[in-house]
Scaffold this active site. Structure first.
Site, PDB file in Angstrom:
ATOM      1  N   LYS A  75       0.820  -1.215   0.000  1.00 26.94           N
ATOM      2  CA  LYS A  75       0.000   0.000   0.000  1.00 26.94           C
ATOM      3  C   LYS A  75       0.852   1.263   0.000  1.00 26.94           C
ATOM      4  CE  LYS A  75      -2.522   0.237   3.595  1.00 26.94           C
ATOM      5  NZ  LYS A  75      -1.475   0.974   4.335  1.00 26.94           N
ATOM      6  N   THR A  77       3.927   1.555  -0.998  1.00 31.54           N
ATOM      7  CA  THR A  77       4.630   1.595  -2.287  1.00 31.54           C
ATOM      8  C   THR A  77       3.736   2.170  -3.376  1.00 31.54           C
ATOM      9  OG1 THR A  77       5.967  -0.326  -1.647  1.00 31.54           O
ATOM     10  CG2 THR A  77       5.852   0.197  -3.998  1.00 31.54           C
ATOM     11  N   ARG A  98       1.878   8.531   6.871  1.00 35.61           N
ATOM     12  CA  ARG A  98       2.104   8.374   8.304  1.00 35.61           C
ATOM     13  C   ARG A  98       3.589   8.146   8.600  1.00 35.61           C
ATOM     14  NH1 ARG A  98      -0.579   3.229   9.138  1.00 35.61           N
ATOM     15  NH2 ARG A  98      -0.038   2.996   6.956  1.00 35.61           N
ATOM     16  N   LYS A 109       6.739  -6.394  10.404  1.00 36.18           N
ATOM     17  CA  LYS A 109       6.179  -5.753   9.214  1.00 36.18           C
ATOM     18  C   LYS A 109       7.228  -4.980   8.415  1.00 36.18           C
ATOM     19  CE  LYS A 109       2.458  -2.589   7.845  1.00 36.18           C
ATOM     20  NZ  LYS A 109       3.280  -1.482   7.334  1.00 36.18           N
ATOM     21  N   ALA A 277      -3.915   1.393  12.282  1.00 39.11           N
ATOM     22  CA  ALA A 277      -5.348   1.345  12.006  1.00 39.11           C
ATOM     23  C   ALA A 277      -6.032   0.135  12.632  1.00 39.11           C
ATOM     24  CB  ALA A 277      -5.603   1.348  10.507  1.00 39.11           C
ATOM     25  N   PHE A 305      -3.731  -0.445   6.859  1.00 43.37           N
ATOM     26  CA  PHE A 305      -4.343  -1.734   6.588  1.00 43.37           C
ATOM     27  C   PHE A 305      -5.459  -1.617   5.548  1.00 43.37           C
ATOM     28  CE2 PHE A 305      -2.487  -2.321  10.906  1.00 43.37           C
ATOM     29  CZ  PHE A 305      -1.493  -3.184  10.510  1.00 43.37           C
ATOM     30  N   PHE A 385       3.264  -8.960 -10.131  1.00 42.28           N
ATOM     31  CA  PHE A 385       4.402  -9.843  -9.878  1.00 42.28           C
ATOM     32  C   PHE A 385       4.705 -10.633 -11.158  1.00 42.28           C
ATOM     33  CE2 PHE A 385       3.301  -8.755  -5.639  1.00 42.28           C
ATOM     34  CZ  PHE A 385       4.392  -9.051  -4.824  1.00 42.28           C
ATOM     35  N   TRP A 413       7.058  -0.511  -7.984  1.00 45.88           N
ATOM     36  CA  TRP A 413       8.207  -1.064  -7.245  1.00 45.88           C
ATOM     37  C   TRP A 413       9.408  -1.205  -8.164  1.00 45.88           C
ATOM     38  CZ3 TRP A 413      11.843  -4.821  -7.113  1.00 45.88           C
ATOM     39  CH2 TRP A 413      12.477  -5.058  -5.887  1.00 45.88           C
TER      40      TRP A 413
END
Length: 560
Positions: A75, A77, A98, A109, A277, A305, A385, A413
């Protein structure tokens, strides 16, 4: 290359050059070295004044996601890549994110600076101490705790009953050992023995207050309104009763001002505030968002999230407090993660499986539906991917179209803005051609029981809510004390739309259990604890700290 290697090879521009792109002069900044800065209070007030007029604000894009899986979604990224992509197609865009917490950085994480060629920098600084905001919040939180206990020790003029103290201490680390403690042991001069608790700093009420306060005056009002417990007559005691609000506000005078950094492609980013969150309201600060809206044509922000957590709280809490109205929502998904929601094992996600994808799509479909309930259009950003097949991509596009959204492949990415141009065009098209009719999920004058039922049934798809213990009685008390108009902030697992992390996909027809409720009178919402959720996370068996190191030149390695 790893994320940190890509970031370290990047040649950053001076932060004053970045600021100039959005009309902010060097005199408007307090520099923290050459690559990061805070807005001065004077400039913050100017930007707030501009953003006060809806006609002068940029378009607001909220980035959320499907329910997280071990396969990852990306998210942050996508948020960063989308901001770069919008700038690339000629839209003056500012990103508002954030601040990362040290808990995930050393836990499981990882950081929150994006990844690959869609990152914000200096990533090591941002992921670690940054400009000291979270440290200031931790100290302010713990100063309140120390002042409360000292008041009791020094005669207890307010008659505070130590058994009723609800204020928790905090630390910005995952430390399960501190969840439940006994403090004040020892001699008479060492304090009054009592049960106490810690929570992670970014879930503290002080963090929420910083994120929801525009001015120091408002900050003081919210600090004074914090409920610390009850006296022996069972009357509420607020922090303002201790007459120490100014001291705590003094610790937070800099933390209330947004921080400015840059993407790898040298676009401006405000990074400020860091609540989770799943256990907090999950949004960056109002001040950062208003500053971005006042200085950009488009603003990309994110909420933690998935749409059942971060997006719901962004829309029902932050937008309600700040008077914000998003123009569109981006929902981040991956084919790999959707196959996992469809029952595919993590070790088998590289294998084509349209059946698992179609089954797992129910999770994405639920989140698309959740966003519709707020009257907002959505675009699905599909983080691509190499294992994704054309058949799987085509199926996902068809399923999204049937659900009233559009799927757009995203390769930020690996390609930076080159990989997000199509997503940026889709977002602009949505903003220009699909008019949002934003509204809240529930009205402020609804009862707390009604608000919780509405969220549980409409967003979590539960059949009914079970109020356990004294939770419903406490909610009635909050209403009787005049807090009935506050929104609710539900704390639950992020790993399922439900309260149960084992229920993947799109669970429905279950009983949603409310274990306890807490009044955050200063922040201005009621926290609802569901299931087994904890406000102090623990470290995993193999924490990320095992991979982090620093050499004699001060170069950090292994930071996610």
């Amino acid at each position: 290359m790893t994320d940190i290697e890509i970031a370290q090879k990047n040649q950053m521009a001076g932060i004053t050059q970045i600021a100039q792109k959005i009309g902010i002069k060097e005199d408007d900044l307090e520099l923290y070295g050459p690559y990061k800065a805070k807005l001065t209070m004077k400039k913050l007030k100017e930007l707030q004044s501009v953003a006060a007029s809806p006609s002068k604000r940029g378009k607001l894009i909220l980035v959320t996601a499907i329910t997280p899986t071990p396969a990852g979604e990306g998210k942050s990224t996508v948020s960063i890549g989308l901001g770069d992509g919008l700038n690339k197609i000629g839209k003056k865009t500012v990103i508002a994110l954030r601040e990362p917490s040290l808990g995930p950085c050393f836990g499981v994480k990882g950081g929150a600076c994006g990844g690959g060629y869609a990152q914000i920098v200096p990533m090591e600084d941002i992921n670690l101490h940054f400009t000291g905001d979270i440290h200031a919040i931790s100290i302010a939180n713990n100063l309140i705790a120390a002042l409360v206990d000292n008041h009791i020790q020094q005669g207890n003029a307010l008659g505070i009953d130590p058994r009723t103290i609800t204020w928790k201490r905090c630390v910005d680390l995952n430390d399960r050992q501190l969840r439940n403690i006994i403090c004040g042991l020892g001699n008479r001069t060492d304090g009054t023995p009592r049960e106490d608790h810690f929570q992670i700093s970014v879930a503290s009420e002080i963090m929420a207050i910083i994120c929801l306060s525009r001015t120091i005056s408002e900050l003081k009002e919210r600090l004074s309104a914090i409920i610390i417990g009850k006296n022996y007559n069972k009357e509420t005691v607020r922090f303002g009763d201790l007459k120490c609000t100014g001291a705590v506000a003094a610790l937070l005078k800099d933390a209330i001002r947004p921080n400015l950094v840059q993407t790898l492609e040298k676009n401006p980013v405000f990074v400020h505030g860091g609540p989770f969150a799943n256990i907090a309201h999950g949004c960056n600060s109002i001040n950062a968002t208003l500053s971005a809206l006042a200085s950009g044509e488009y603003v990309v922000t994110e909420a933690g999230f998935a749409a059942d957590l971060g997006a719901e709280k962004f829309l029902d809490i932050k937008c309600r407090v700040a008077g914000l109205e998003p123009n569109a929502v981006v929902i981040v998904a991956t084919i790999r993660a959707l196959k996992m929601h469809g029952g595919k094992a993590k070790s088998e996600l590289s294998q084509p499986d349209t059946k698992a994808l179609e089954k797992g799509f129910e999770n994405l479909k639920a989140h698309i539906g959740n966003i519709k309930k707020f009257g907002l259009p959505s675009v699905v950003a599909v983080n691509r991917f190499v294992s994704d097949t054309e058949e799987e991509i085509q199926l996902l596009e068809e399923l999204c179209k049937k659900s009233g959204s559009k799927a757009v492949l995203c390769e930020g990415w690996g390609k930076g803005s080159e990989g997000t141009v199509e997503l940026a065009k889709a977002v602009v098209d949505t903003c220009e051609n699909e008019k949002a009719s934003f509204h809240y999920l529930y009205e402020s004058n609804a009862s707390f029981e009604e608000k919780i039922n509405t969220i549980a049934k409409e967003i979590y798809h539960a059949e009914k809510v079970e109020f356990q213990g004294s939770s419903l009685k406490k909610l009635k008390t909050f209403e009787a004390e005049g807090y009935g108009n506050l929104p609710v902030c539900i704390a639950k697992t992020q790993n399922s739309i439900s309260h149960d992390p084992s229920l993947i996909g799109s669970p429905s027809g279950y009983v949603f259990p409310v274990r306890d409720v807490q009044l955050y009178a200063g922040a201005g919402f009621v926290v609802v604890l569901a299931g087994d959720i904890m406000t102090m996370p623990g470290l995993p068996k193999m924490p990320a700290a095992l991979n982090i190191d620093v050499d004699d030149d001060g170069v950090i390695s292994g930071l996610f």
